[in-house]
Design a protein around this motif. Structure first.
Motif, PDB file in Angstrom:
ATOM      1  N   ARG A 435       0.854  -1.185   0.000  1.00 61.71           N
ATOM      2  CA  ARG A 435       0.000   0.000   0.000  1.00 61.71           C
ATOM      3  C   ARG A 435       0.889   1.234   0.000  1.00 61.71           C
ATOM      4  O   ARG A 435       1.840   1.337   0.768  1.00 61.71           O
ATOM      5  N   ASN A 436       0.542   2.184  -0.885  1.00 60.50           N
ATOM      6  CA  ASN A 436       1.227   3.468  -0.954  1.00 60.50           C
ATOM      7  C   ASN A 436       0.208   4.584  -0.844  1.00 60.50           C
ATOM      8  O   ASN A 436      -0.800   4.581  -1.569  1.00 60.50           O
ATOM      9  N   VAL A 437       0.440   5.544   0.028  1.00 63.86           N
ATOM     10  CA  VAL A 437      -0.411   6.719   0.154  1.00 63.86           C
ATOM     11  C   VAL A 437       0.498   7.945   0.062  1.00 63.86           C
ATOM     12  O   VAL A 437       1.456   8.073   0.824  1.00 63.86           O
ATOM     13  N   ILE A 438       0.193   8.830  -0.893  1.00 61.64           N
ATOM     14  CA  ILE A 438       1.075   9.964  -1.164  1.00 61.64           C
ATOM     15  C   ILE A 438       0.255  11.248  -1.216  1.00 61.64           C
ATOM     16  O   ILE A 438      -0.794  11.305  -1.875  1.00 61.64           O
ATOM     17  N   PHE A 439       0.738  12.278  -0.549  1.00 59.12           N
ATOM     18  CA  PHE A 439       0.162  13.621  -0.650  1.00 59.12           C
ATOM     19  C   PHE A 439       1.270  14.592  -1.012  1.00 59.12           C
ATOM     20  O   PHE A 439       2.361  14.548  -0.437  1.00 59.12           O
ATOM     21  N   GLN A 440       0.971  15.491  -1.966  1.00 66.64           N
ATOM     22  CA  GLN A 440       1.995  16.432  -2.424  1.00 66.64           C
ATOM     23  C   GLN A 440       1.356  17.776  -2.715  1.00 66.64           C
ATOM     24  O   GLN A 440       0.274  17.864  -3.308  1.00 66.64           O
ATOM     25  N   LEU A 441       2.042  18.851  -2.286  1.00 63.23           N
ATOM     26  CA  LEU A 441       1.581  20.214  -2.499  1.00 63.23           C
ATOM     27  C   LEU A 441       2.731  21.018  -3.087  1.00 63.23           C
ATOM     28  O   LEU A 441       3.846  21.002  -2.546  1.00 63.23           O
ATOM     29  N   ASP A 442       2.481  21.705  -4.222  1.00 69.52           N
ATOM     30  CA  ASP A 442       3.518  22.495  -4.885  1.00 69.52           C
ATOM     31  C   ASP A 442       2.985  23.885  -5.213  1.00 69.52           C
ATOM     32  O   ASP A 442       1.846  24.040  -5.673  1.00 69.52           O
ATOM     33  N   TYR A 443       3.848  24.890  -4.993  1.00 69.04           N
ATOM     34  CA  TYR A 443       3.480  26.274  -5.298  1.00 69.04           C
ATOM     35  C   TYR A 443       4.599  26.914  -6.107  1.00 69.04           C
ATOM     36  O   TYR A 443       5.783  26.780  -5.765  1.00 69.04           O
ATOM     37  N   VAL A 444       4.226  27.590  -7.200  1.00 71.30           N
ATOM     38  CA  VAL A 444       5.184  28.277  -8.066  1.00 71.30           C
ATOM     39  C   VAL A 444       4.798  29.740  -8.145  1.00 71.30           C
ATOM     40  O   VAL A 444       3.626  30.072  -8.422  1.00 71.30           O
ATOM     41  N   HIS A 445       5.767  30.635  -7.910  1.00 69.93           N
ATOM     42  CA  HIS A 445       5.508  32.073  -7.906  1.00 69.93           C
ATOM     43  C   HIS A 445       6.565  32.788  -8.737  1.00 69.93           C
ATOM     44  O   HIS A 445       7.745  32.780  -8.387  1.00 69.93           O
ATOM     45  N   PRO A 446       6.171  33.381  -9.859  1.00 69.38           N
ATOM     46  CA  PRO A 446       7.149  34.100 -10.680  1.00 69.38           C
ATOM     47  C   PRO A 446       7.498  35.462 -10.072  1.00 69.38           C
ATOM     48  O   PRO A 446       6.713  36.037  -9.308  1.00 69.38           O
ATOM     49  N   PHE A 447       8.671  35.959 -10.408  1.00 66.77           N
ATOM     50  CA  PHE A 447       9.063  37.311 -10.004  1.00 66.77           C
ATOM     51  C   PHE A 447       9.941  37.901 -11.096  1.00 66.77           C
ATOM     52  O   PHE A 447      10.640  37.186 -11.820  1.00 66.77           O
ATOM     53  N   GLY A 448       9.887  39.205 -11.218  1.00 66.82           N
ATOM     54  CA  GLY A 448      10.661  39.865 -12.255  1.00 66.82           C
ATOM     55  C   GLY A 448      10.194  39.431 -13.636  1.00 66.82           C
ATOM     56  O   GLY A 448       9.071  38.970 -13.839  1.00 66.82           O
ATOM     57  N   ALA A 449      11.092  39.558 -14.603  1.00 61.10           N
ATOM     58  CA  ALA A 449      10.749  39.221 -15.979  1.00 61.10           C
ATOM     59  C   ALA A 449      10.912  37.733 -16.265  1.00 61.10           C
ATOM     60  O   ALA A 449      10.131  37.151 -17.020  1.00 61.10           O
ATOM     61  N   LYS A 450      11.915  37.082 -15.654  1.00 67.17           N
ATOM     62  CA  LYS A 450      12.236  35.698 -15.997  1.00 67.17           C
ATOM     63  C   LYS A 450      12.372  34.781 -14.786  1.00 67.17           C
ATOM     64  O   LYS A 450      12.701  33.612 -14.937  1.00 67.17           O
ATOM     65  N   GLY A 451      12.150  35.284 -13.588  1.00 66.10           N
ATOM     66  CA  GLY A 451      12.423  34.493 -12.393  1.00 66.10           C
ATOM     67  C   GLY A 451      11.191  33.807 -11.830  1.00 66.10           C
ATOM     68  O   GLY A 451      10.061  34.145 -12.143  1.00 66.10           O
ATOM     69  N   LEU A 457       5.540  20.553  -0.315  1.00 58.13           N
ATOM     70  CA  LEU A 457       5.525  19.571   0.765  1.00 58.13           C
ATOM     71  C   LEU A 457       5.134  18.221   0.181  1.00 58.13           C
ATOM     72  O   LEU A 457       4.369  18.138  -0.780  1.00 58.13           O
ATOM     73  N   ARG A 458       5.672  17.174   0.767  1.00 59.06           N
ATOM     74  CA  ARG A 458       5.318  15.823   0.334  1.00 59.06           C
ATOM     75  C   ARG A 458       5.353  14.884   1.527  1.00 59.06           C
ATOM     76  O   ARG A 458       6.267  14.934   2.355  1.00 59.06           O
ATOM     77  N   SER A 459       4.356  14.002   1.591  1.00 55.50           N
ATOM     78  CA  SER A 459       4.317  12.992   2.643  1.00 55.50           C
ATOM     79  C   SER A 459       3.915  11.667   2.008  1.00 55.50           C
ATOM     80  O   SER A 459       2.922  11.595   1.288  1.00 55.50           O
ATOM     81  N   GLY A 460       4.698  10.636   2.268  1.00 55.37           N
ATOM     82  CA  GLY A 460       4.421   9.334   1.694  1.00 55.37           C
ATOM     83  C   GLY A 460       4.468   8.244   2.744  1.00 55.37           C
ATOM     84  O   GLY A 460       5.360   8.219   3.606  1.00 55.37           O
ATOM     85  N   ASN A 461       3.471   7.369   2.693  1.00 59.35           N
ATOM     86  CA  ASN A 461       3.408   6.232   3.604  1.00 59.35           C
ATOM     87  C   ASN A 461       3.354   4.958   2.769  1.00 59.35           C
ATOM     88  O   ASN A 461       2.514   4.827   1.881  1.00 59.35           O
ATOM     89  N   ARG A 462       4.249   4.031   3.051  1.00 59.39           N
ATOM     90  CA  ARG A 462       4.341   2.806   2.268  1.00 59.39           C
ATOM     91  C   ARG A 462       4.463   1.606   3.206  1.00 59.39           C
ATOM     92  O   ARG A 462       5.253   1.631   4.153  1.00 59.39           O
ATOM     93  N   ARG A 463       3.657   0.583   2.948  1.00 62.91           N
ATOM     94  CA  ARG A 463       3.714  -0.633   3.758  1.00 62.91           C
ATOM     95  C   ARG A 463       3.679  -1.844   2.834  1.00 62.91           C
ATOM     96  O   ARG A 463       2.813  -1.963   1.980  1.00 62.91           O
ATOM     97  N   LEU A 464       4.673  -2.738   3.015  1.00 60.84           N
ATOM     98  CA  LEU A 464       4.742  -3.962   2.236  1.00 60.84           C
ATOM     99  C   LEU A 464       4.860  -5.145   3.171  1.00 60.84           C
ATOM    100  O   LEU A 464       5.531  -5.084   4.204  1.00 60.84           O
ATOM    101  N   GLN A 465       4.198  -6.217   2.780  1.00 62.88           N
ATOM    102  CA  GLN A 465       4.315  -7.472   3.532  1.00 62.88           C
ATOM    103  C   GLN A 465       4.552  -8.603   2.551  1.00 62.88           C
ATOM    104  O   GLN A 465       3.816  -8.758   1.574  1.00 62.88           O
ATOM    105  N   ASN A 466       5.598  -9.375   2.808  1.00 66.34           N
ATOM    106  CA  ASN A 466       5.954 -10.497   1.947  1.00 66.34           C
ATOM    107  C   ASN A 466       6.028 -11.766   2.789  1.00 66.34           C
ATOM    108  O   ASN A 466       6.745 -11.824   3.790  1.00 66.34           O
ATOM    109  N   ASP A 467       5.265 -12.760   2.353  1.00 64.76           N
ATOM    110  CA  ASP A 467       5.227 -14.038   3.073  1.00 64.76           C
ATOM    111  C   ASP A 467       5.686 -15.131   2.111  1.00 64.76           C
ATOM    112  O   ASP A 467       5.002 -15.417   1.121  1.00 64.76           O
ATOM    113  N   PHE A 468       6.849 -15.719   2.390  1.00 65.23           N
ATOM    114  CA  PHE A 468       7.435 -16.733   1.511  1.00 65.23           C
ATOM    115  C   PHE A 468       7.496 -18.069   2.238  1.00 65.23           C
ATOM    116  O   PHE A 468       7.890 -18.150   3.398  1.00 65.23           O
TER     117      PHE A 468
END
Length: 814
Positions: A435-451, A457-468
């Motif tokens: 099981r993978n659960v992922i949350f991600q937040l991204d913000y982009v803010h321009p400034f000046g002519a070319k900047g 933020l990112r948070s990820g939770n991963r759980r694996l179970q293997n039975d051999f």
């Protein structure tokens, strides 16, 4: 307590509901009117699939846009105001329509004339011939549809054709000679990319893939995972108005039969997209090896022993990939996207092994036959929810993404081993739940002519179970646990990250720098052995990219990044297979991550008929994970991963595109590198110093204006490894294509590995063991493919998919 992922999902849903309610309420107060027109060329013929973009007159801010239909007609919704329109399409000069005034009624522009541009047409020809690879500040983009050998293939085969990327016979992907590469789907982790199983890439049909992005020095925007970088597989998605799509059928030998479609429907605020692919394969593989072991016991008895092995295997079955979703445009600046992806595969694998055993004098004393039949059902479901907000300020955006991945896979195998003295019956089961659960937040803010500056933020939770579990039938017909092969592993991973980066353009200089912080909380448990290994650590990962534009045809790039590679799930499993009991691939639950400093410099040169990108790179790694061969007391081998000491790699890479004639163009890649690995295990030196190279050259020709023919040669030079040497391998691929049905359909005939030479050859030469092995998975493949396009031409499809991909924030130049 509710699961953290459920709490995150609840917050996102509440935010989206609040945003949508507010925005929809706000826009109901203003009526929008239609701006319509028809595009015609100099011969009065309609101009379809043109981009028609509406801008505000006052500040040139882009408001909205549309694409003309097959009759050249377009329609744009706009609120009252003063605007201008810019129309652009391949082979025509850009058209600007000034002073478009929307008052209190619809506006008709009538017929808009478009003029052909000889200068632009020449430019299109050059770009089309170079379109297999496009350069951006921090990545290379490969439009795979331009490579005929990719048509009808799966994701593993397509990656094997991308420059600097290789896929071995087991499905493991490497970039610039290293397997520590992060593979993403649409910019995010996915079970389709083989999070826990490399075989997943073989089940992802290439007809669903739009392009491949190779990021050798990722910026702080991306996860720090992956020593040599990131490979991002972007799936198809189109946002043209109306209904459009494509349908594909393929048939090949050895058995390779399948079909797929991707459809898109766009009207007003809703864009629906769906894709489906089904494929049946039965891929044969074969190999041989000679193994020799020698030594003495504590009593001085000679234990010299050798055997020759011949094996034949078949890997295949049927797989289904389903993907559907919807974009909902709240208004011109806000969009919500939801999608569901489901994969079902029913693998059927078989194997036959023959072992001829020799004594210390080289005399044959027995032959052992071992047979394997395996069933491998797997389900993978992924739910995605995303929100993107654009602002009135061009380039400013906020995105929020949530993803839920559930995967369950079961391997059920039956074994029959025929020895001179007995018939042995065994069975094994291997269950993997993830099981993978992922949350991600991204913000982009321009400034000046070319900047612009970015934060996320990112948070990820991963759980694996293997039975051999492996069992053997006793004399009474009952199954008993095979000694030492009963394991249960639980792997829990919580990664929390934040990043900040900024970039700007100063004259001819472009600079981008960032810093990423990641908190890793990882626990590995072996409940049956009462072993728990917990790791909690925090790291800072800086990155920097600098480019200098000498002139419009020449530029220089420099970059640096600090990264880590956590052990893969398969590397942690104590046991994951029981097919060949004489050469077991085992894991090490106590592995630690490895860290990498990566530096790269590049020089890009464009001229009238081609381009060349030359790069020099250096990587310094610590805690390197390397598989070594261990000989047990019986004389059989176990492949076991350990953390070695350090590795230094130096390399030069060249990517060349050259147009010899209008009908003939060449593309080539050459990667030359030196790798020095230094470490030891239990007093044994594991030092290796290798100089090696690999290359790919592709020639594409057009005959009689109807046929495209492509020939490609791949070569991988020999290289030293800590315990021996890997020998060279090469292959030749051919493809022939022709458009039919007035350009709406395409027939392709391709041959992969024409000479049947794509084999892995390895020699291990140690004081107590010698091994010489050859193995081949994908034998020569002949494939016939038919593709039909509905309301979509090839050039338009490629352009719009690329402009409207959903792989995260804009990565364009500053």
């Amino acid at each position: 307590m509710p699961h953290p992922a459920i709490k995150s999902l609840s917050i996102i849903v509440l935010l989206l509901i609040f945003s949508s309610t507010t925005l929809v309420s706000a826009q109901t107060n203003t009526t929008a009117f239609s701006i319509t027109g028809t595009l015609r060329d100099e011969q009065k013929a309609p101009v379809p699939f043109a981009n028609v973009v509406l801008f505000q007159q006052s500040d040139s801010v882009q408001v909205t846009g549309a694409v003309s239909d097959e009759a050249g007609k377009f329609s744009i919704k706009a609120k009252p105001g003063n605007y201008f329109i810019r129309v652009s399409v391949l082979s025509y000069a850009d058209k600007k329509i000034p002073r478009v005034v929307v008052a209190n009624q619809d506006v008709s522009l009538g017929t808009v004339s478009m003029k052909s541009s000889a200068e632009q047409l020449d430019e299109v020809v050059i770009k089309g011939q170079k379109s297999q690879m496009e350069m951006q500040l921090d990545k290379r983009v490969f439009n795979i549809a331009q490579d005929l050998s990719n048509i009808g293939g799966n994701a593993a085969e397509i990656l094997d054709n991308v420059p600097s990327v290789a896929v071995d016979v087991e499905g493991n992907v490497s970039l610039r000679g290293s397997q520590n590469v992060r593979i993403l789907i649409d910019g995010k982790p996915s079970g389709l990319a083989g999070i826990s199983s490399p075989d997943a890439l073989r089940q992802l049909q290439g007809n669903l893939i739009e392009r491949i992005e190779v990021i050798t020095n990722p910026s702080s925007r991306y996860e720090a995972e992956g020593e040599v970088g990131i490979i991002n597989i972007v799936l198809k998605k189109n946002v043209n108005q109306g209904v459009n799509g494509s349908f594909t059928l393929n048939a090949g030998h050895p058995a390779n039969y399948g079909g797929s479609f991707d459809l898109n429907y766009r009207k007003n605020k809703i864009n629906l997209f769906a894709g489906y692919a089904v494929n049946y394969r039965a891929t044969p593989g074969r190999g041989s090896s000679f193994q020799q072991f020698w030594g003495t016991t504590e009593l001085g008895l000679d234990t010299t022993f050798s055997y020759a092995e011949i094996n034949k295997r078949t890997r295949g079955g049927i797989s289904h990939n389903v993907r559907f979703g919807m974009d909902y445009y709240l208004n011109d600046l806000n969009i919500i996207t939801g999608s569901v992806l489901y994969r079902r595969s029913d693998g059927r694998n078989s194997g036959r092994y023959q072992f001829d055993d020799f004594d210390g004098n080289g005399n044959l004393f027995q032959t052992v036959l071992r047979r394997e039949e395996e069933r491998e059902p797997e389900n993978n479901i992924e739910l995605s929810l995303g929100y993107r907000k654009e602002f009135a300020q061009k380039g400013r955006s906020l995105t929020a993404d949530f993803k839920w991945i559930e995967t369950d896979e079961t391997e059920l195998a039956d074994y029959e081993e025929q020895r001179p003295e007995a018939l042995i019956i065994q069975r094994a089961s291997n269950t993997e739940d993830e099981r993978n659960v992922i949350f991600q937040l991204d913000y982009v803010h321009p400034f000046g002519a070319k900047g612009k500056w970015e934060a996320g933020l990112r948070s990820g939770n991963r759980r694996l179970q293997n039975d051999f579990l492996a069992e053997q039938q006793n004399e009474d017909g009952n199954f008993e646990v095979y000694s030492g092969l009963d394991n249960n592993l639980i792997y829990m991973e919580n990664i929390h990250a934040a990043y900040l980066m900024a970039g700007n353009k100063f004259g001819k200089f472009s600079l981008q720098a960032g810093l990423r912080g990641e908190l890793s909380d990882i626990t590995t448990q072996l409940p049956e052995e009462n072993i728990t290994n917990n790791r909690l650590y925090f790291n800072l990962f800086p990155s920097a990219h600098l480019s200098y534009e000498i002139n419009k045809n020449r530029s220089v790039q420099l970059s640096y990044s600090y990264r880590l590679s956590r052990p893969g799930f398969r590397d942690l499993l104590p046991f994951s297979g029981f097919g060949n009991t004489r050469s077991l691939m085992v894991g090490n639950p106590m592995l630690n991550p490895e860290y990498t400093h990566s530096m790269e410099g590049g020089y890009l040169l464009n001229w009238e008929n081609g381009s060349i990108l030359s790069s020099a790179y250096y990587r310094h790694r610590t805690g390197v994970i390397q598989r070594i061969s261990i000989v047990d007391s019986v004389g059989f081998r176990r492949m076991y991963p350990i953390n070695l000491s350090t590795q230094d790699a130096f390399g030069l890479e060249f990517n060349v595109s050259y147009t010899l004639q209008n009908w003939w163009r060449l593309n080539g890649n050459l990667n030359i590198f030196r790798s020095i690995t230094n470490g030891e295990y239990e007093g044994q030196s594991l030092y290796a110093d290798t100089y090696t190279w690999n290359s790919r050259v592709t020639s594409k020709m057009t005959f009689f204006k109807q046929y495209d023919f492509q020939a490609g040669i791949n070569y991988r030079a020999p290289r030293n490894i800590p315990q021996g040497r890997e020998l060279s391998t090469y292959s030749v691929d051919l493809g022939l294509t022709r458009d039919v049905l007035k350009g709406k359909g395409t027939l392709t005939l391709s041959v992969r590995d024409l000479l049947n030479t794509r084999k892995r050859r390895t020699i291990i030469d140690e004081p107590d063991q010698y091994s010489n092995s050859v193995f081949q998975w994908n034998a020569r493949q002949l494939l016939l493919t038919f593709n039909y396009r509905l309301n979509r031409n090839k050039e338009n499809k490629n352009r719009n998919n690329q402009e409207n991909s959903e792989n995260g924030p804009d990565d364009g130049d500053f």
